[in-house]
Design a protein around this motif. Sequence first.
Motif, short mmCIF file in Angstrom:
data_model
loop_
_atom_site.label_atom_id
_atom_site.label_comp_id
_atom_site.label_asym_id
_atom_site.label_seq_id
_atom_site.Cartn_x
_atom_site.Cartn_y
_atom_site.Cartn_z
N ALA A 25 67.44 31.44 13.54
CA ALA A 25 66.74 30.55 12.59
C ALA A 25 66.01 31.29 12.05
CB ALA A 25 66.69 29.17 13.58
N LYS A 26 65.44 30.90 10.82
CA LYS A 26 64.67 30.99 9.91
C LYS A 26 63.69 29.81 9.62
CE LYS A 26 62.69 33.25 5.55
NZ LYS A 26 63.53 33.77 3.85
N LEU A 27 62.00 30.22 9.84
CA LEU A 27 61.27 28.82 9.52
C LEU A 27 61.05 29.17 8.49
CD1 LEU A 27 59.51 29.41 12.91
CD2 LEU A 27 61.83 28.44 12.84
N PRO A 28 60.81 26.82 8.34
CA PRO A 28 60.12 27.19 6.94
C PRO A 28 58.96 27.67 6.66
CG PRO A 28 60.67 25.44 8.36
CD PRO A 28 60.57 26.58 8.63
N ARG A 29 58.41 27.61 5.24
CA ARG A 29 57.00 27.77 4.44
C ARG A 29 56.77 26.95 4.12
NH1 ARG A 29 57.98 32.60 2.63
NH2 ARG A 29 57.92 32.41 0.52
N GLY A 30 56.05 26.17 3.96
CA GLY A 30 55.54 24.45 3.81
C GLY A 30 53.94 24.03 4.45
N ASP A 31 53.28 23.90 3.73
CA ASP A 31 51.65 23.45 4.30
C ASP A 31 52.39 21.95 5.07
OD1 ASP A 31 50.82 25.41 4.01
OD2 ASP A 31 49.54 24.54 2.24
N PHE A 34 49.80 19.00 14.56
CA PHE A 34 48.05 19.63 13.48
C PHE A 34 47.28 19.24 14.62
CE2 PHE A 34 51.92 19.71 11.06
CZ PHE A 34 51.69 20.59 10.37
N PRO A 35 45.95 20.43 15.17
CA PRO A 35 45.32 19.62 15.87
C PRO A 35 43.98 19.73 14.72
CG PRO A 35 45.56 22.32 16.06
CD PRO A 35 46.88 21.56 15.01
N THR A 36 43.54 19.18 14.69
CA THR A 36 42.17 18.31 14.60
C THR A 36 41.15 19.33 14.13
OG1 THR A 36 41.29 17.21 16.01
CG2 THR A 36 42.29 15.84 15.17
N ASP A 37 41.24 20.67 14.66
CA ASP A 37 39.97 21.01 14.84
C ASP A 37 40.38 22.90 13.82
OD1 ASP A 37 41.42 22.20 16.77
OD2 ASP A 37 40.22 22.82 17.96
N SER A 38 41.39 22.85 13.00
CA SER A 38 42.06 23.84 12.43
C SER A 38 41.34 24.54 11.06
CB SER A 38 42.63 23.42 12.39
OG SER A 38 43.63 22.05 11.82
N THR A 39 41.49 25.41 10.94
CA THR A 39 40.84 26.05 9.26
C THR A 39 42.52 26.29 9.00
OG1 THR A 39 39.12 26.97 10.48
CG2 THR A 39 38.95 27.63 8.52
N PRO A 40 42.25 26.00 7.05
CA PRO A 40 42.11 24.50 6.96
C PRO A 40 41.91 23.14 7.44
CG PRO A 40 43.69 25.17 5.30
CD PRO A 40 43.65 26.08 6.73
N PRO A 41 40.58 22.11 7.38
CA PRO A 41 41.70 21.07 8.40
C PRO A 41 42.47 19.87 7.12
CG PRO A 41 39.49 20.95 6.75
CD PRO A 41 39.62 22.30 6.62
N ARG A 42 43.16 19.38 8.35
CA ARG A 42 44.38 18.80 8.04
C ARG A 42 43.52 17.44 7.29
NH1 ARG A 42 45.94 15.10 13.82
NH2 ARG A 42 43.90 14.00 13.54
N PRO A 43 44.19 16.94 5.69
CA PRO A 43 43.77 16.40 4.83
C PRO A 43 44.05 15.10 5.28
CG PRO A 43 46.30 17.44 4.80
CD PRO A 43 45.68 17.83 5.78
N ALA A 48 46.23 14.18 -1.44
CA ALA A 48 45.77 15.86 -1.46
C ALA A 48 47.08 16.62 -1.91
CB ALA A 48 45.21 16.18 0.19
N ARG A 49 47.67 16.09 -2.41
CA ARG A 49 49.35 16.82 -2.79
C ARG A 49 49.01 17.93 -3.44
NH1 ARG A 49 49.16 12.01 -5.25
NH2 ARG A 49 49.97 11.66 -7.67
#
Length: 365
Positions: free
Chosen positions: A154-160, A318-327, A340-341
């Motif tokens: 498989a190839k994984l998706p790229r998309g925030d 998705f963790p709460t302490d990531s960079t960038p922060p989750r929107p 935030a789209r």
Amino acid sequence: MRLLIVLACLISCGLAAKQQSITTVNGLRGLYAPGDLIWEDTFDTFDATKWDYEANMNGGGNNEFQVYERNESNAYVTNGVMHIKPDLTVDHLGGNYEHFYNGYHYVECCTDPPRGGACDRQAGYPNILQPAYSARLRTKGRFSFRYGKVEVRAKLPRGDWMWPAIWMMPEHAVYGGWPSSGEVDIMESRGNRNLFNPAGVNIGTEQVGSTLHFGPFWPHNGYWAAHNTTNSEATNGYDQDFHLYQLEWTEFGFLFRVDNQTVTRVVPPAGGFFELGQFDPTIENPWTEAGGAINPRMAPFDQEFHFILNVAVGGNFFPTDSTPPRPWETAQTFLSFWEARDDWLPSWQGDDAALQVDYIRVWAV
């Protein structure tokens, strides 16, 4: 006469060899020899005898942002590759923003019990509908097995803020509701190319993880004892090309690998997964012979499981302490994510935003 005896012996020994496999398929123990190919899909077409859609809007138990429905724009085969690709709910509504913000939505052919908003939702601004549509495919009722070797290319998706997964759930919840009957996550990842934890490690497309979930009842979950991740080379994430996601599941434990390299090995001790999870000994252990376990040391992973392929959007993975922060750090998570789209939607580009599965194969052990 001697030749006939020899031939009879060879035939008898051959049958005996095939009976040595511990693998079962769809509740039956076939005449498999270890190494026999017992199931595959090379995705020459969308084979409805092998796969069914899940349809719900329950957020997967992780506060996710997608609706799963039966839609060919979200799950399709092109050039022998299955694609699972999220898009926008408002586009499925024909651009009707009023319905998106304030309308009632019902999931056709919902596969979940109709409770808790799993099958319908009445929006009312600021509590809008789920912002994304996606697909979740499963082999439940079509193919399930106990013990085997699995390989998925498989190839994984790229998309925030996408959450692709290749995983398995029990065909029958023999030991009760989640996580009592177990969950096997062959591969999970995140679609952000640039997402980092506080230590500076890329936890987006450059990282994949494998996990077992198990516990006597919710919220007890021993996943921490059966989880690990691996990272690709920098800038060469798992969204760049096809990779092999592999599982070996036997009556003694699990081995997870990516491209033949070990991610984690899980071998339960004599006390089984109850001991591995270090659960309170005053709690009743559901995975005993008295509780119906076939193999108490491996229970709940001594039952048959089926495959699931999906791409979720957002949620607790998705963790709460990531960079960038989750929107979506507000009470109205759907709305804050949607607003935030302009930041995340440009990363959802064409087939690169799809989980692409070339094949799945299962061999007996």
